[in-house]
Motif scaffolding. Sequence first.
Motif, PDB file in Angstrom:
ATOM      1  N   UNK A 271      -1.574   4.470  18.966  1.00 38.88           N
ATOM      2  CA  UNK A 271      -2.839   3.905  18.116  1.00 38.88           C
ATOM      3  C   UNK A 271      -2.853   2.434  18.427  1.00 38.88           C
ATOM      4  N   UNK A 272      -3.603   1.939  19.281  1.00 44.80           N
ATOM      5  CA  UNK A 272      -3.501   0.770  19.981  1.00 44.80           C
ATOM      6  C   UNK A 272      -5.142   0.326  19.972  1.00 44.80           C
ATOM      7  N   UNK A 273      -5.411  -1.020  19.230  1.00 44.38           N
ATOM      8  CA  UNK A 273      -6.501  -1.440  19.281  1.00 44.38           C
ATOM      9  C   UNK A 273      -6.711  -2.685  18.718  1.00 44.38           C
ATOM     10  N   UNK A 274      -7.751  -3.468  18.827  1.00 46.04           N
ATOM     11  CA  UNK A 274      -7.934  -4.638  18.396  1.00 46.04           C
ATOM     12  C   UNK A 274      -9.392  -4.784  17.999  1.00 46.04           C
ATOM     13  N   UNK A 275      -9.423  -4.991  16.794  1.00 49.33           N
ATOM     14  CA  UNK A 275     -10.784  -5.066  16.021  1.00 49.33           C
ATOM     15  C   UNK A 275     -11.181  -6.613  15.421  1.00 49.33           C
ATOM     16  N   UNK A 276     -12.494  -7.003  15.750  1.00 50.44           N
ATOM     17  CA  UNK A 276     -12.904  -8.258  15.433  1.00 50.44           C
ATOM     18  C   UNK A 276     -13.977  -7.999  14.362  1.00 50.44           C
ATOM     19  N   UNK A 277     -14.347  -6.820  14.398  1.00 52.26           N
ATOM     20  CA  UNK A 277     -15.597  -6.430  13.529  1.00 52.26           C
ATOM     21  C   UNK A 277     -15.153  -5.383  12.626  1.00 52.26           C
ATOM     22  N   UNK A 278     -14.692  -5.528  11.324  1.00 54.18           N
ATOM     23  CA  UNK A 278     -14.246  -4.599  10.570  1.00 54.18           C
ATOM     24  C   UNK A 278     -14.640  -4.705   9.113  1.00 54.18           C
ATOM     25  N   UNK A 279     -14.603  -3.898   8.128  1.00 53.72           N
ATOM     26  CA  UNK A 279     -14.745  -3.937   6.744  1.00 53.72           C
ATOM     27  C   UNK A 279     -13.331  -4.123   6.231  1.00 53.72           C
ATOM     28  N   UNK A 280     -13.092  -4.801   4.900  1.00 49.14           N
ATOM     29  CA  UNK A 280     -11.751  -5.089   4.612  1.00 49.14           C
ATOM     30  C   UNK A 280     -11.967  -5.137   3.081  1.00 49.14           C
ATOM     31  N   UNK A 281     -11.248  -4.004   2.531  1.00 46.92           N
ATOM     32  CA  UNK A 281     -11.613  -3.966   0.995  1.00 46.92           C
ATOM     33  C   UNK A 281     -10.089  -3.805   0.226  1.00 46.92           C
ATOM     34  N   UNK A 282     -10.088  -4.633  -0.561  1.00 48.77           N
ATOM     35  CA  UNK A 282      -8.653  -5.060  -1.286  1.00 48.77           C
ATOM     36  C   UNK A 282      -8.733  -4.415  -2.797  1.00 48.77           C
ATOM     37  N   UNK A 283      -8.189  -3.662  -3.394  1.00 45.20           N
ATOM     38  CA  UNK A 283      -8.073  -3.288  -4.720  1.00 45.20           C
ATOM     39  C   UNK A 283      -6.583  -3.482  -5.334  1.00 45.20           C
ATOM     40  N   UNK A 284      -6.587  -4.014  -6.572  1.00 38.59           N
ATOM     41  CA  UNK A 284      -5.074  -3.953  -7.155  1.00 38.59           C
ATOM     42  C   UNK A 284      -5.022  -3.031  -8.353  1.00 38.59           C
ATOM     43  N   UNK A 285      -3.980  -2.079  -8.002  1.00 37.17           N
ATOM     44  CA  UNK A 285      -3.731  -1.008  -9.206  1.00 37.17           C
ATOM     45  C   UNK A 285      -2.255  -1.179  -9.537  1.00 37.17           C
ATOM     46  N   UNK A 286      -2.197  -1.564 -11.039  1.00 40.77           N
ATOM     47  CA  UNK A 286      -0.946  -1.831 -11.447  1.00 40.77           C
ATOM     48  C   UNK A 286      -0.653  -3.125 -10.837  1.00 40.77           C
ATOM     49  N   UNK A 287       0.617  -3.287 -10.331  1.00 43.47           N
ATOM     50  CA  UNK A 287       0.981  -4.222  -9.309  1.00 43.47           C
ATOM     51  C   UNK A 287       1.206  -4.129  -7.936  1.00 43.47           C
ATOM     52  N   UNK A 288       0.529  -2.981  -7.313  1.00 44.09           N
ATOM     53  CA  UNK A 288       0.303  -2.679  -5.821  1.00 44.09           C
ATOM     54  C   UNK A 288      -0.990  -3.150  -5.557  1.00 44.09           C
ATOM     55  N   UNK A 289      -1.186  -3.601  -4.228  1.00 42.32           N
ATOM     56  CA  UNK A 289      -2.448  -3.737  -3.606  1.00 42.32           C
ATOM     57  C   UNK A 289      -2.739  -2.411  -2.764  1.00 42.32           C
ATOM     58  N   UNK A 290      -4.142  -2.188  -2.861  1.00 37.88           N
ATOM     59  CA  UNK A 290      -4.395  -0.941  -1.886  1.00 37.88           C
ATOM     60  C   UNK A 290      -5.503  -1.620  -1.340  1.00 37.88           C
ATOM     61  N   UNK A 291      -5.446  -1.448   0.203  1.00 40.68           N
ATOM     62  CA  UNK A 291      -6.175  -1.998   0.940  1.00 40.68           C
ATOM     63  C   UNK A 291      -6.727  -1.035   2.042  1.00 40.68           C
ATOM     64  N   UNK A 292      -8.173  -1.169   2.068  1.00 38.23           N
ATOM     65  CA  UNK A 292      -9.037  -0.357   3.213  1.00 38.23           C
ATOM     66  C   UNK A 292      -9.583  -1.101   4.300  1.00 38.23           C
ATOM     67  N   UNK A 293      -9.169  -0.758   5.361  1.00 36.45           N
ATOM     68  CA  UNK A 293      -9.612  -1.338   6.757  1.00 36.45           C
ATOM     69  C   UNK A 293     -10.503  -0.483   7.445  1.00 36.45           C
ATOM     70  N   UNK A 294     -11.637  -0.586   7.843  1.00 43.27           N
ATOM     71  CA  UNK A 294     -12.704   0.229   8.532  1.00 43.27           C
ATOM     72  C   UNK A 294     -13.003  -0.365   9.780  1.00 43.27           C
ATOM     73  N   UNK A 295     -12.554  -0.277  10.887  1.00 44.40           N
ATOM     74  CA  UNK A 295     -13.013  -0.999  12.144  1.00 44.40           C
ATOM     75  C   UNK A 295     -14.329  -0.599  12.492  1.00 44.40           C
ATOM     76  N   UNK A 296     -15.276  -1.444  12.817  1.00 46.32           N
ATOM     77  CA  UNK A 296     -16.773  -1.256  13.126  1.00 46.32           C
ATOM     78  C   UNK A 296     -16.835  -1.192  14.749  1.00 46.32           C
TER      79      UNK A 296
END
Length: 172
Positions: free
Chosen positions: A108-133
């Motif tokens: 899994x090798x890639x470089x993305x400069x156009x991506x969606x980044x969604x960060x949420x916090x649940x309790x004390x943990x961060x949940x991050x979703x990155x979707x490369x466009x």
Amino acid sequence: MKTIHRPLLILLSAIVILTACSTQQQATGSPTAVTDAVTSRNYTFVATSVFPTEDSRFNPRLLLPNASNLYQLTSRYDVRVTSDSVIAYLPFFGRSYTAPMDPTKGGIKFTSTKFDYKKTQRKSNYEIEITPQDNTEVRSLYLTVSPSGFASLRVLSVNKTPISFNGNVEAN
């Protein structure tokens, strides 16, 4: 004979304990440094172990009661996240439905400069979703980060089975 075994056993036990303590100190970071890095989108996820997802119909080893799919990584594999790019260099173990034309393009090798980044916090943990466009191979990356810096990453691909990684988050 007993006198030789006892000092050797004590020495080996001390080495194991010291190694475990030093690994624990390296792995954990200060919660504020991890929070600042995740908030500013300037961090690197360093993978230390991998969990390949395989179908038990095709892998009879998974049907054993205590079979483990955890594999420790011996080389450095990471995902670097900055405010303007995501650079991934990760291994892949599992089923791929299409083979790359170039054999060096595995993993899994890639470089993305156009991506969606969604960060949420649940309790004390961060949940991050990155979707490369701008990548046709990877559908999304799901990263869960604890305040101490321990993290897990799940990669969903278009033509490969999902794969998960455990590791640490470091500030860039």
